[in-house]
Design a protein around this motif. Sequence first.
Motif, PDB file in Angstrom:
ATOM      1  N   LYS A 179       4.088  15.124  12.405  1.00  0.00           N
ATOM      2  CA  LYS A 179       4.260  13.902  13.199  1.00  0.00           C
ATOM      3  C   LYS A 179       4.677  12.735  12.311  1.00  0.00           C
ATOM      4  N   ALA A 180       5.344  11.765  12.930  1.00  0.00           N
ATOM      5  CA  ALA A 180       5.697  10.524  12.216  1.00  0.00           C
ATOM      6  C   ALA A 180       4.461   9.630  12.183  1.00  0.00           C
ATOM      7  N   LEU A 181       3.948   9.361  10.998  1.00  0.00           N
ATOM      8  CA  LEU A 181       2.695   8.604  10.857  1.00  0.00           C
ATOM      9  C   LEU A 181       2.962   7.169  10.387  1.00  0.00           C
ATOM     10  N   PRO A 182       1.972   6.286  10.573  1.00  0.00           N
ATOM     11  CA  PRO A 182       2.174   4.865  10.228  1.00  0.00           C
ATOM     12  C   PRO A 182       2.341   4.601   8.730  1.00  0.00           C
ATOM     13  N   LEU A 183       2.744   3.375   8.435  1.00  0.00           N
ATOM     14  CA  LEU A 183       2.992   2.942   7.056  1.00  0.00           C
ATOM     15  C   LEU A 183       1.794   2.235   6.431  1.00  0.00           C
ATOM     16  N   ALA A 184       0.721   2.032   7.192  1.00  0.00           N
ATOM     17  CA  ALA A 184      -0.383   1.199   6.694  1.00  0.00           C
ATOM     18  C   ALA A 184      -1.006   1.752   5.416  1.00  0.00           C
ATOM     19  N   VAL A 185      -1.340   3.036   5.419  1.00  0.00           N
ATOM     20  CA  VAL A 185      -2.019   3.585   4.235  1.00  0.00           C
ATOM     21  C   VAL A 185      -1.079   3.635   3.024  1.00  0.00           C
ATOM     22  N   PRO A 186       0.136   4.205   3.143  1.00  0.00           N
ATOM     23  CA  PRO A 186       0.973   4.211   1.932  1.00  0.00           C
ATOM     24  C   PRO A 186       1.280   2.817   1.412  1.00  0.00           C
ATOM     25  N   SER A 187       1.558   1.873   2.312  1.00  0.00           N
ATOM     26  CA  SER A 187       1.927   0.522   1.856  1.00  0.00           C
ATOM     27  C   SER A 187       0.766  -0.164   1.160  1.00  0.00           C
ATOM     28  N   SER A 188      -0.405  -0.101   1.774  1.00  0.00           N
ATOM     29  CA  SER A 188      -1.544  -0.820   1.188  1.00  0.00           C
ATOM     30  C   SER A 188      -2.130  -0.063  -0.004  1.00  0.00           C
ATOM     31  N   THR A 189      -1.958   1.261  -0.036  1.00  0.00           N
ATOM     32  CA  THR A 189      -2.402   2.030  -1.209  1.00  0.00           C
ATOM     33  C   THR A 189      -1.517   1.713  -2.410  1.00  0.00           C
ATOM     34  N   LEU A 190      -0.221   1.634  -2.168  1.00  0.00           N
ATOM     35  CA  LEU A 190       0.707   1.254  -3.243  1.00  0.00           C
ATOM     36  C   LEU A 190       0.301  -0.100  -3.816  1.00  0.00           C
ATOM     37  N   TYR A 191       0.045  -1.068  -2.934  1.00  0.00           N
ATOM     38  CA  TYR A 191      -0.357  -2.395  -3.407  1.00  0.00           C
ATOM     39  C   TYR A 191      -1.646  -2.303  -4.234  1.00  0.00           C
ATOM     40  N   THR A 192      -2.594  -1.515  -3.756  1.00  0.00           N
ATOM     41  CA  THR A 192      -3.905  -1.426  -4.410  1.00  0.00           C
ATOM     42  C   THR A 192      -3.787  -0.879  -5.829  1.00  0.00           C
ATOM     43  N   ALA A 193      -3.057   0.212  -5.973  1.00  0.00           N
ATOM     44  CA  ALA A 193      -2.896   0.810  -7.303  1.00  0.00           C
ATOM     45  C   ALA A 193      -2.146  -0.137  -8.233  1.00  0.00           C
ATOM     46  N   ALA A 194      -1.147  -0.821  -7.679  1.00  0.00           N
ATOM     47  CA  ALA A 194      -0.371  -1.789  -8.476  1.00  0.00           C
ATOM     48  C   ALA A 194      -1.261  -2.971  -8.867  1.00  0.00           C
ATOM     49  N   ARG A 195      -2.036  -3.450  -7.921  1.00  0.00           N
ATOM     50  CA  ARG A 195      -2.928  -4.598  -8.172  1.00  0.00           C
ATOM     51  C   ARG A 195      -3.984  -4.251  -9.221  1.00  0.00           C
ATOM     52  N   ARG A 196      -4.357  -2.959  -9.260  1.00  0.00           N
ATOM     53  CA  ARG A 196      -5.342  -2.512 -10.254  1.00  0.00           C
ATOM     54  C   ARG A 196      -4.721  -2.440 -11.648  1.00  0.00           C
ATOM     55  N   SER A 249       1.513  11.289   4.350  1.00  0.00           N
ATOM     56  CA  SER A 249       2.776  11.352   5.063  1.00  0.00           C
ATOM     57  C   SER A 249       3.033  10.021   5.743  1.00  0.00           C
ATOM     58  N   TRP A 250       4.283   9.688   5.939  1.00  0.00           N
ATOM     59  CA  TRP A 250       4.617   8.482   6.696  1.00  0.00           C
ATOM     60  C   TRP A 250       5.965   8.672   7.382  1.00  0.00           C
ATOM     61  N   SER A 251       6.252   7.775   8.312  1.00  0.00           N
ATOM     62  CA  SER A 251       7.481   7.861   9.104  1.00  0.00           C
ATOM     63  C   SER A 251       8.711   7.665   8.229  1.00  0.00           C
ATOM     64  N   SER A 252       9.812   8.246   8.658  1.00  0.00           N
ATOM     65  CA  SER A 252      11.084   7.949   8.005  1.00  0.00           C
ATOM     66  C   SER A 252      11.434   6.488   8.282  1.00  0.00           C
ATOM     67  N   THR A 253      11.688   5.737   7.246  1.00  0.00           N
ATOM     68  CA  THR A 253      12.085   4.337   7.461  1.00  0.00           C
ATOM     69  C   THR A 253      13.570   4.270   7.831  1.00  0.00           C
ATOM     70  N   LYS A 254      14.326   5.289   7.434  1.00  0.00           N
ATOM     71  CA  LYS A 254      15.754   5.331   7.799  1.00  0.00           C
ATOM     72  C   LYS A 254      15.909   5.554   9.306  1.00  0.00           C
ATOM     73  N   HIS A 255      15.024   6.361   9.887  1.00  0.00           N
ATOM     74  CA  HIS A 255      15.138   6.706  11.319  1.00  0.00           C
ATOM     75  C   HIS A 255      13.933   6.171  12.090  1.00  0.00           C
TER      76      HIS A 255
END
Length: 334
Positions: A179-196, A249-255
Amino acid sequence: MKSFHDLAELTTEEITELLALANRLDKHPEPEALRGKVLSLLFLSPSLRTLTSFQAAMTRLGGGSFVVSPEMSIHGLETRPGIVMDGAAAEHIREAVPVIASYGDAIGIRAFAQRSDLEHDVADQEFAELVDLVDKPWINMESAMQHPCQNLADWKTLDDYDVPANGGKFVLSWAYHPKALPLAVPSSTLYTAARRGMDVTVLRPEGFELPESVMQKASAAAEAAGGSVKESDDRVEAMEGAHIIYAKSWSSTKHYGDKIKDKEARDELVDWCVDEPWFDNARQDCRFMHCLPVRRGVVVAENILDGPRSIVIHEARNRMLAQMAVLHRMMGAS
Ligand code: CP
């Protein structure tokens, strides 16, 4: 603390204090800290961990909570603005949210992205409109783009496993999911690891790039904290020397919003299932993280989930501890 929405809204000192408080509450329980306090929990989207860990957190701190979700025997909820309510829904969210909030001392709200318009979801506008209806302290329990409770728990998990902040290598990897899943976890996880302050690689196939604004926000956070952010579609290069692989997993941003094209794209990518060969050139002690729920044999091989690399259960327990810290700060006497 009046709201808990995005780790970017907290200073590093505030994050450090919350993590220290989570550790303290684990070692030295405070069963009277929130005596007489009530947390309202509104789930407009499904949950296992967030639902139960908030209830457990409130109970452990001496308070109580109640849950409202569309699956319960409540009136049908209308969410669309400006609608003439002559259909099935008997109650509008504009009354329901402030009523639910009025019964508690703070409220947690979960409302996933609609996943039809990328720009709309990236703006996280619907969640902003929901919390505008609330005159109490509130917690984002996952919106279109944020999952701060997961992020704080993940930060604690990295600390618990002595994963270095500066010099630690974190791979956020897309994984196959039907399934196409939301962007919340990948986006905020990326920020978290970067912020750390970690060196973060977003490993994703073409068409699944995270939005530009998400990458820019993470890059700026990494730069300020002494880390770095890059993208790759080369698994071998991305995993070189990794301390952590965090699969999602997350949704295709292209589609985005196009279910048929998204499915066509992801159906070519069933081999993006994390398995032992992925770790060939990672650190020997490279760990596997995932926010859960996770599909066995689809997102990750069973032997990884059941083996020593996986820290997903510890990570999920940290949800409760991280949220206890947030609730203590938000509703406690101090
Ligand atoms: N990780 C997470 O938020 O789990 P739930 O969807 O079960 O709450």
